[in-house]
Structures are given as C-alpha cells and as structure tokens.
Design a protein around this motif. Structure first.
Motif, PDB file in Angstrom:
ATOM      1  N   PRO A   8       0.828  -1.209   0.000  1.00 16.20           N
ATOM      2  CA  PRO A   8       0.000   0.000   0.000  1.00 16.20           C
ATOM      3  C   PRO A   8       0.867   1.266   0.000  1.00 16.20           C
ATOM      4  O   PRO A   8       1.916   1.312   0.647  1.00 16.20           O
ATOM      5  CB  PRO A   8      -0.792  -0.112   1.305  1.00 16.20           C
ATOM      6  CG  PRO A   8      -0.757  -1.556   1.664  1.00 16.20           C
ATOM      7  CD  PRO A   8       0.529  -2.089   1.124  1.00 16.20           C
ATOM      8  N   ALA A   9       0.428   2.260  -0.729  1.00 16.41           N
ATOM      9  CA  ALA A   9       1.060   3.583  -0.801  1.00 16.41           C
ATOM     10  C   ALA A   9       2.510   3.514  -1.295  1.00 16.41           C
ATOM     11  O   ALA A   9       3.313   4.384  -0.984  1.00 16.41           O
ATOM     12  CB  ALA A   9       0.980   4.293   0.547  1.00 16.41           C
ATOM     13  N   SER A  10       2.855   2.477  -2.042  1.00 18.84           N
ATOM     14  CA  SER A  10       4.197   2.329  -2.599  1.00 18.84           C
ATOM     15  C   SER A  10       4.076   1.945  -4.072  1.00 18.84           C
ATOM     16  O   SER A  10       3.057   1.411  -4.483  1.00 18.84           O
ATOM     17  CB  SER A  10       4.963   1.216  -1.872  1.00 18.84           C
ATOM     18  OG  SER A  10       5.140   1.516  -0.521  1.00 18.84           O
ATOM     19  N   PRO A  11       5.150   2.170  -4.833  1.00 16.86           N
ATOM     20  CA  PRO A  11       5.114   1.691  -6.219  1.00 16.86           C
ATOM     21  C   PRO A  11       4.987   0.171  -6.258  1.00 16.86           C
ATOM     22  O   PRO A  11       5.402  -0.518  -5.324  1.00 16.86           O
ATOM     23  CB  PRO A  11       6.476   2.121  -6.780  1.00 16.86           C
ATOM     24  CG  PRO A  11       6.970   3.181  -5.856  1.00 16.86           C
ATOM     25  CD  PRO A  11       6.370   2.883  -4.510  1.00 16.86           C
ATOM     26  N   ASN A  12       4.404  -0.341  -7.321  1.00  9.89           N
ATOM     27  CA  ASN A  12       4.303  -1.787  -7.537  1.00  9.89           C
ATOM     28  C   ASN A  12       5.646  -2.259  -8.078  1.00  9.89           C
ATOM     29  O   ASN A  12       5.997  -1.950  -9.205  1.00  9.89           O
ATOM     30  CB  ASN A  12       3.184  -2.100  -8.520  1.00  9.89           C
ATOM     31  CG  ASN A  12       1.833  -1.668  -7.997  1.00  9.89           C
ATOM     32  OD1 ASN A  12       1.588  -1.695  -6.804  1.00  9.89           O
ATOM     33  ND2 ASN A  12       0.956  -1.260  -8.895  1.00  9.89           N
ATOM     34  N   ASN A  13       6.404  -2.979  -7.255  1.00  8.30           N
ATOM     35  CA  ASN A  13       7.757  -3.389  -7.616  1.00  8.30           C
ATOM     36  C   ASN A  13       7.827  -4.861  -7.983  1.00  8.30           C
ATOM     37  O   ASN A  13       7.270  -5.703  -7.290  1.00  8.30           O
ATOM     38  CB  ASN A  13       8.717  -3.134  -6.449  1.00  8.30           C
ATOM     39  CG  ASN A  13       8.904  -1.662  -6.195  1.00  8.30           C
ATOM     40  OD1 ASN A  13       9.258  -0.913  -7.090  1.00  8.30           O
ATOM     41  ND2 ASN A  13       8.663  -1.236  -4.975  1.00  8.30           N
ATOM     42  N   CYS A  14       8.532  -5.137  -9.078  1.00  5.35           N
ATOM     43  CA  CYS A  14       8.839  -6.508  -9.480  1.00  5.35           C
ATOM     44  C   CYS A  14      10.323  -6.579  -9.808  1.00  5.35           C
ATOM     45  O   CYS A  14      10.917  -5.600 -10.260  1.00  5.35           O
ATOM     46  CB  CYS A  14       8.029  -6.916 -10.703  1.00  5.35           C
ATOM     47  SG  CYS A  14       6.248  -7.039 -10.404  1.00  5.35           S
ATOM     48  N   ASN A  15      10.903  -7.744  -9.575  1.00  2.02           N
ATOM     49  CA  ASN A  15      12.303  -7.984  -9.898  1.00  2.02           C
ATOM     50  C   ASN A  15      12.414  -9.253 -10.725  1.00  2.02           C
ATOM     51  O   ASN A  15      11.866 -10.281 -10.336  1.00  2.02           O
ATOM     52  CB  ASN A  15      13.137  -8.149  -8.624  1.00  2.02           C
ATOM     53  CG  ASN A  15      13.212  -6.871  -7.840  1.00  2.02           C
ATOM     54  OD1 ASN A  15      13.700  -5.865  -8.330  1.00  2.02           O
ATOM     55  ND2 ASN A  15      12.701  -6.892  -6.620  1.00  2.02           N
ATOM     56  N   ILE A  16      13.109  -9.147 -11.852  1.00  4.02           N
ATOM     57  CA  ILE A  16      13.455 -10.355 -12.601  1.00  4.02           C
ATOM     58  C   ILE A  16      14.669 -10.939 -11.900  1.00  4.02           C
ATOM     59  O   ILE A  16      15.683 -10.256 -11.709  1.00  4.02           O
ATOM     60  CB  ILE A  16      13.725 -10.056 -14.082  1.00  4.02           C
ATOM     61  CG1 ILE A  16      12.434  -9.560 -14.751  1.00  4.02           C
ATOM     62  CG2 ILE A  16      14.257 -11.294 -14.794  1.00  4.02           C
ATOM     63  CD1 ILE A  16      12.595  -9.135 -16.191  1.00  4.02           C
ATOM     64  N   THR A  17      14.547 -12.189 -11.504  1.00  2.00           N
ATOM     65  CA  THR A  17      15.571 -12.817 -10.671  1.00  2.00           C
ATOM     66  C   THR A  17      16.415 -13.837 -11.430  1.00  2.00           C
ATOM     67  O   THR A  17      17.263 -14.486 -10.831  1.00  2.00           O
ATOM     68  CB  THR A  17      14.913 -13.499  -9.458  1.00  2.00           C
ATOM     69  OG1 THR A  17      13.970 -14.468  -9.922  1.00  2.00           O
ATOM     70  CG2 THR A  17      14.197 -12.488  -8.579  1.00  2.00           C
ATOM     71  N   GLY A  18      16.185 -13.991 -12.717  1.00  2.00           N
ATOM     72  CA  GLY A  18      16.976 -14.923 -13.504  1.00  2.00           C
ATOM     73  C   GLY A  18      16.176 -15.464 -14.667  1.00  2.00           C
ATOM     74  O   GLY A  18      15.072 -15.007 -14.950  1.00  2.00           O
ATOM     75  N   GLY A  19      16.763 -16.451 -15.305  1.00  2.00           N
ATOM     76  CA  GLY A  19      16.094 -17.050 -16.442  1.00  2.00           C
ATOM     77  C   GLY A  19      16.872 -18.228 -16.964  1.00  2.00           C
ATOM     78  O   GLY A  19      17.881 -18.648 -16.392  1.00  2.00           O
ATOM     79  N   THR A  20      16.411 -18.754 -18.088  1.00  2.00           N
ATOM     80  CA  THR A  20      17.076 -19.873 -18.745  1.00  2.00           C
ATOM     81  C   THR A  20      17.478 -19.453 -20.149  1.00  2.00           C
ATOM     82  O   THR A  20      16.970 -18.466 -20.691  1.00  2.00           O
ATOM     83  CB  THR A  20      16.153 -21.108 -18.831  1.00  2.00           C
ATOM     84  OG1 THR A  20      15.027 -20.795 -19.671  1.00  2.00           O
ATOM     85  CG2 THR A  20      15.664 -21.542 -17.455  1.00  2.00           C
TER      86      THR A  20
END
Length: 113
Positions: A60-72
């Motif tokens: 709440p009251a913060s930006p919606n944060n996502c992190n890409i943590t890796g991949g293949t």
C-alpha cells in the motif's frame, strides 16, 4: 490469484518481448485500513522456450515493484528492477478483472559462473 500474462517490449529487445506468462500471487487485505498488499511470482516464456523468473511485491502507498531474478537460455543471469503501473479495462465477465500493465526499469546480465 492466478493471472495469465502477455508481454511485449516497445523497444523490441528480447526482454519481455512476445512472451507469455503466468503469475501466482497472494493478496493480503486489511479491511479496517481498506488496504491490500500483493506478493508472488511470475514465469514468462518465449517462442524458443527460454524463461524469465519474476518476483513481485506490491505494498500500500508504494510503487508496484517486481524484480526479474533470472532465467534460462538467453535470459540466464538476467536481473531487473521494475516498477509496474496498471490501467484497468472493462471486463465482459463477472468476477474477472482485466488490466494492461506497464513495466519500466533497468536490467543487466550477471555472470552465474
């Protein structure tokens, strides 16, 4: 919450471009404060079968944060910090919400060996 995703990259680079995804998220609500937070994970895949892994925390009251943590494959070692904004759409179905999300941020490749 279970979400189906489709991603395109306006710049046309391969990160989140022409990828399908699925997110598994938990929504925690505080009725007295009329707030909610969302936490979970997403996986995206491209036409070659290479995947991206993402963790999201929306407070709440913060930006919606996502992190890409890796991949293949071509996305191995990928890391990204993203802020997500959402534009709601009118849904044709009761009980189903639809949105267009926009992700902005930076990414880098980190050696895994």
């Amino acid at each position: 919450m279970n979400q189906a995703m489709a991603a395109s990259n306006e710049a046309g680079n391969p990160v989140l471009n022409n990828m399908g995804g699925r997110c598994q998220l938990s929504r925690l609500t505080d009725p007295s404060a009329k707030t909610a937070e969302i936490h979970g994970f997403c996986t995206y895949v491209d036409k070659d079968g290479d995947q991206l892994f993402e963790q999201c925390d929306w407070m709440p009251a913060s930006p919606n944060n996502c992190n890409i943590t890796g991949g293949t494959g071509k996305f191995e070692g990928l890391q990204a910090a993203l802020v997500v904004t959402i534009d709601p759409l009118k849904s044709n179905f009761d009980g189903i919400s639809q949105v267009i999300g926009h992700k902005k941020g930076t990414y880098k490749f980190v050696k895994t060996n």
